[in-house]
Structure formats: structure tokens, C-alpha cells
Design a protein around this motif. Structure first.
Motif, short mmCIF file in Angstrom:
data_model
loop_
_atom_site.label_atom_id
_atom_site.label_comp_id
_atom_site.label_asym_id
_atom_site.label_seq_id
_atom_site.Cartn_x
_atom_site.Cartn_y
_atom_site.Cartn_z
N ARG A 146 0.43 -1.48 0.01
CA ARG A 146 0.04 0.56 -0.23
C ARG A 146 0.84 0.98 0.09
N GLN A 147 2.30 1.25 0.09
CA GLN A 147 3.57 2.07 0.45
C GLN A 147 4.07 2.53 -0.70
N LEU A 148 4.32 0.78 -1.62
CA LEU A 148 4.60 1.06 -2.63
C LEU A 148 3.23 1.36 -4.41
N ILE A 149 2.64 0.76 -3.89
CA ILE A 149 1.67 0.75 -5.94
C ILE A 149 0.81 1.75 -4.76
N GLN A 150 1.01 3.08 -5.92
CA GLN A 150 0.19 3.94 -5.07
C GLN A 150 -0.62 4.51 -6.46
N THR A 151 -2.38 4.46 -6.53
CA THR A 151 -3.04 4.65 -6.95
C THR A 151 -4.13 6.04 -6.87
N ASP A 152 -4.86 5.50 -7.42
CA ASP A 152 -6.65 7.03 -7.64
C ASP A 152 -7.19 6.12 -6.43
N ASN A 153 -8.54 6.32 -6.35
CA ASN A 153 -9.46 6.26 -5.54
C ASN A 153 -10.61 5.43 -5.81
N HIS A 154 -10.20 4.52 -7.17
CA HIS A 154 -11.36 3.79 -7.69
C HIS A 154 -11.21 2.90 -7.17
N TYR A 155 -12.23 2.09 -6.11
CA TYR A 155 -11.87 1.28 -5.52
C TYR A 155 -12.31 0.34 -6.15
N ARG A 156 -11.30 -1.47 -6.35
CA ARG A 156 -11.65 -2.54 -6.83
C ARG A 156 -11.33 -2.24 -8.08
N GLU A 157 -10.45 -1.63 -8.88
CA GLU A 157 -9.86 -1.45 -9.99
C GLU A 157 -9.39 -0.52 -9.80
N GLY A 158 -8.26 -0.43 -8.41
CA GLY A 158 -7.18 1.14 -8.63
C GLY A 158 -6.27 1.46 -10.08
N ARG A 159 -6.74 2.20 -10.56
CA ARG A 159 -5.47 3.15 -11.38
C ARG A 159 -3.89 3.61 -10.72
N VAL A 160 -3.16 2.64 -11.05
CA VAL A 160 -1.71 3.59 -10.71
C VAL A 160 -1.42 4.63 -10.94
N ASP A 161 -0.70 4.71 -10.37
CA ASP A 161 -0.08 6.48 -10.27
C ASP A 161 1.61 5.90 -10.08
N TRP A 162 2.23 5.74 -12.01
CA TRP A 162 3.05 5.45 -12.06
C TRP A 162 4.30 6.43 -11.31
N GLN A 163 4.35 7.36 -11.94
CA GLN A 163 5.75 8.23 -11.52
C GLN A 163 5.47 7.68 -9.81
N ALA A 164 4.84 8.18 -9.05
CA ALA A 164 4.76 8.06 -7.71
C ALA A 164 5.33 6.38 -6.87
N SER A 165 4.74 5.40 -7.63
CA SER A 165 4.95 4.25 -7.34
C SER A 165 6.54 3.84 -7.77
N GLU A 166 7.27 4.34 -8.95
CA GLU A 166 8.42 4.71 -8.73
C GLU A 166 9.52 4.75 -8.64
N THR A 167 8.75 5.67 -8.01
CA THR A 167 9.52 6.89 -6.84
C THR A 167 9.24 5.92 -5.65
N ALA A 168 8.08 5.35 -5.21
CA ALA A 168 8.13 4.37 -4.34
C ALA A 168 9.13 3.28 -3.25
N THR A 169 9.10 2.92 -4.88
CA THR A 169 9.67 1.17 -4.99
C THR A 169 11.28 1.55 -5.92
N LYS A 170 11.74 2.08 -6.00
CA LYS A 170 13.13 2.72 -5.84
C LYS A 170 13.44 2.91 -4.79
N THR A 171 12.98 3.50 -3.89
CA THR A 171 13.10 4.24 -2.29
C THR A 171 13.56 3.22 -1.84
N LEU A 172 12.01 2.22 -1.75
CA LEU A 172 12.50 0.75 -0.63
C LEU A 172 13.50 0.21 -1.27
N LEU A 173 13.69 0.01 -2.76
CA LEU A 173 15.10 -1.11 -3.06
C LEU A 173 16.58 -0.09 -2.54
#
Length: 421
Positions: A146-173
Motif C-alpha cells: 500500500r506504500q509501494l503501489i500508489q493508485t487513485d481512489n477508484h476502489y476495486r480497480e485502482g488506477r496506478v500512479d506510475w511516477q509515485a509508485s516508481e519513486t516509492a519502489t526505488k526508495t525501498l530498493l
């Protein structure tokens, strides 16, 4: 970095988790290894019945007890006499109880409620597995998807915020280079205001693809209980054929039509970066399996069969016998989008628009009610949608087996039929 994904069948018991750990342990040459895990067994199905507005109140306590016993039994078998893992599971179940009580049990909030409740399956599963891997001496970091894959609030079919997700995952790595395994959840993501979302049913494959895209991974491997990508579900066909090589575009088509081996959204992110996807068996992990990549043709080229059960066919007609034109279609698709319904097949005529969708009462009932305020609506239930890729007439006749065809669509390579189940 490589990304592995393990579905519910691969972690549905203590023995299955032990086998999964052996597979992971045999691939630790790539450090760290990103491992994406689903809920255990049929936990998601059970949690769906606990979503406010879905469950029979009289059975909720029994279902909740089943959930607890199931996970505690697995944990106790994996790490006997370990109080830490037991407390973590009980704390998560207590959080689940509090979440259910806090939600509003009405149709308008169903999608939101669903995501807040059903997501506990993955959280509990990965909590148990992380404890077990560390118990084995595999240096494992539990990470919250939930902190890595960032989405909008379209529940049950969350739409990915790719830039925010990429930043979060690279920070994790960057923060996890000392770990052998990064373990996270499939299926779930999170919004900017820390609400849980899900990526669509069976969305753990998509989670693996998102993370692979964000991390520029070397490859993605989906570990299944089948030897690879088969031309049909072995539950329906005795003599299946393993497809050894699938082009990206062909995999997208098959997933869109409902091939259960991969989630429909899985291929696009990895294709964008040329990341190969492997489908291998956790039962025979030494076997080669199937690969999806930048190929020209599918090998071997053979008829492929996809069955979707529990379908409903809706025919939507104007009240005044006017044409079904762009303005009517805009209204209909607006309603479908608002309720969160995916159309499996559609067909238009002068006076009607027909759609085939999954027969989920929590979504279909409000859909029909809203459509009826503007249109006439007819529907047939208990149907099966059959898709045949690389069909012949002989193949079609053998599959239909004399059943009446309610709707049919045919292209150069694909035949789709709606028939009584």
C-alpha cells in the motif's frame, strides 16, 4: 533484480509454504529478490462474505472463526511454539474486526468496503511467510504494498500512479540492499490519503508487473500449479497443450478474454520495458514452463479455449424505439464506469445494446435499477461465455454441443459465444 509471484494455491497450507520457501531459496543468486504473494488458498472468497452488506449476519462469526483457525494452524505448523507470529496474526484479525464495524453496510459504499476488508488476506499471508522465511535464516524484509503501489481512489480497480509508485519502489530498493528477499503483497495498493485499494480480482500478477516496471527488473516469474500456459483449463479438458512461447500482443488478447493464467493488465507494463514473463510450476520448479516476450508467433499454434462462467447477458433498449446511438451509449458506459463493472462482450444493433458481464449481485442489481430509470432492460442469467482462439467450425461445434447460442461474435482468429451453462 528478479520478481517472483506466488498465488493462493502455492501458499494454501504449511506444506505449500515450505515448498514456496524452497523455490525462493534456490533462486537467491539475484539479491534482493522481490517476492509478491497472494492471500492463502481461498481466503479472498471467505473475506468477500465478510464485507458489510454481503454477508449473512448469522454466519459472519463462523466465517471469522474459520479465518482465524486456518491461518493460526498454518503458522503453528511452520514455526511451532512461536508466540510472536501468533500475536501478529491475532492483532491483524483484531484490526479486521474493527475495520468491519467501522464501515457503512450499503450499496453505495460496497467497493470501498470491499477493498478495506478483502485486503487483509494478503497482509496476513505475507506476515506469516515473512516470519517463516526469517525463521529459516533467509534475510527477508516485509514491505507494505500500500506504500509501494500508489493508485487513485477508484476502489476495486485502482488506477496506478506510475511516477509515485516508481519513486516509492526505488526508495525501498535503496533501503533494502542488505536483504535477500523483499516480500510484499499482491492485489493491493494505496491512495495518497492512506486508503487501501485493490487492483482487480486476481490482481497479484498485475502487482508483480507494476513492481517489475518500476524497478526495471530482469524478469517476472509467476509460479502456478500448472506446467505453464495451457491452451485450456485442465479442469475442463483432459488433453491440454502447453504453449511454450507467447508474444506480448497474444498474451494481452488471451488475458483480456479471460485466460486465468495471468491477469488482463499484467502484460502492458512489462512489454513497455521489454521484460520477459515466465510461467512455471511450483510443483515441478525445475521444468522450463512458458515464456511471454517479444516473439513473432505463438508456439505451438493450436486452438485455445477460455470459459467464463456465472455470466449475465443484459439487453438495453430505448423506451421510445429510437436508435441506440452515441448519446445513449455515452450514458450506458457512464453508468458502467461509475458502478465499476467490466464488460466481457458487447454487441450493438439499431434498437438494442447487449453486454455480457460477471453476475456479481452487489454490482449487477444497482446497474439494472439505474438502467431501468432510462431504458428497458432484459437479461438472461446462468450463462457461459466461451472464447476460442484459432478456431475451426469443427472445434466450435464440439464445444457448443447442441446448446442454443444467445449471442455470437467472430473475427479472423477469435470466436466468442454465449450459451446456457
Amino acid at each position: 533484480m528478479k520478481v517472483f509471484k506466488f498465488g493462493g494455491a502455492s501458499v494454501n497450507s504449511a506444506d505449500a509454504v515450505r515448498n514456496m520457501a524452497q523455490v525462493v531459496q534456490s533462486h537467491l543468486e539475484s539479491k534482493p529478490l522481490m517476492v509478491v504473494v497472494s492471500a492463502m488458498g481461498k481466503t479472498t472468497n471467505l473475506l468477500e462474505k465478510l464485507v458489510p452488506g454481503s454477508a449473512d449476519v448469522s454466519s459472519a462469526n463462523t466465517l471469522r472463526q474459520q479465518l482465524e483457525v486456518y491461518h493460526l494452524d498454518i503458522a503453528k505448523s511452520l514455526i511451532p511454539n512461536d508466540k510472536t507470529i501468533i500475536k501478529k496474526i491475532q492483532d491483524l484479525l483484531h484490526q479486521l474486526d474493527n475495520t468491519i464495524v467501522s464501515l457503512q453496510p450499503d450499496a453505495a459504499h460496497y467497493n470501498y468496503n470491499y477493498d478495506q476488508v478483502v485486503s487483509f488476506g494478503e497482509i496476513i499471508s505475507t506476515t506469516i511467510i515473512a516470519e517463516y522465511l526469517n525463521h529459516l535464516g533467509i534475510n527477508t524484509l516485509w514491505s507494505d504494498a500500500r506504500q509501494l503501489i500508489q493508485t487513485d481512489n477508484h476502489y476495486r480497480e485502482g488506477r496506478v500512479d506510475w511516477q509515485a509508485s516508481e519513486t516509492a519502489t526505488k526508495t525501498l530498493l535503496a533501503d533494502s540492499i542488505t536483504h535477500s528477499v523483499i516480500l510484499t503483497q499482491g492485489f493491493i495498493g494505496g491512495t495518497v490519503d492512506h486508503k487501501t485499494t485493490t487492483l482487480g480480482r486476481e490482481g497479484s500478477d498485475y502487482s508483480a508487473a507494476i513492481l517489475a516496471y518500476c524497478l526495471n527488473a530482469e524478469s517476472v516469474t509467476i509460479w502456478k500449479d500448472v506446467p505453464g500456459f495451457l491452451n485450456a483449463d485442465p479442469k475442463f479438458f483432459a488433453d491440454t497443450v502447453k504453449i511454450s512461447q507467447i508474444p506480448y500482443n497474444e498474451a494481452i488478447e488471451l488475458a483480456y478474454y479471460g485466460a486465468s493464467v495471468i491477469h488482463p493488465k499484467t502484460v502492458k507494463p512489462i512489454q513497455n520495458k521489454g521484460i520477459p514473463l515466465f510461467i512455471r510450476s511450483f510443483i515441478t520448479p525445475e521444468a522450463e514452463g512458458s515464456s511471454i516476450g517479444d516473439y513473432k508467433t505463438i508456439v505451438p499454434e493450436t486452438p485455445l479455449y477460455i470459459f467464463k462462467n456465472n455470466q449475465i447477458l443484459l439487453s438495453i433498449l430505448p423506451r421510445d424505439y429510437s436508435f441506440i446511438a452515441e448519446d445513449n451509449l455515452q450514458v450506458i458506459f457512464g453508468i458502467l464506469s461509475k458502478i465499476g463493472i467490466r464488460v466481457n462482450l458487447m454487441q450493438n444493433s439499431a434498437l438494442s445494446f447487449s453486454i455480457c458481464i460477471d453476475n456479481n449481485p452487489q454490482l449487477v442489481t444497482p446497474l439494472i435499477e439505474e438502467l431501468k430509470s432510462m431504458f428497458r432492460v432484459r437479461y438472461n442469467e446462468n450463462l457461459q461465455l466461451i472464447t476460442i482462439r484459432y478456431y475451426t467450425q469443427e472445434v466450435i461445434d464440439s464445444i457448443v454441443a447442441g446448446r442454443p447460442i444467445l449471442l455470437e461474435q467472430r473475427s479472423r482468429t477469435t470466436e466468442q459465444l454465449i450459451v446456457p451453462a
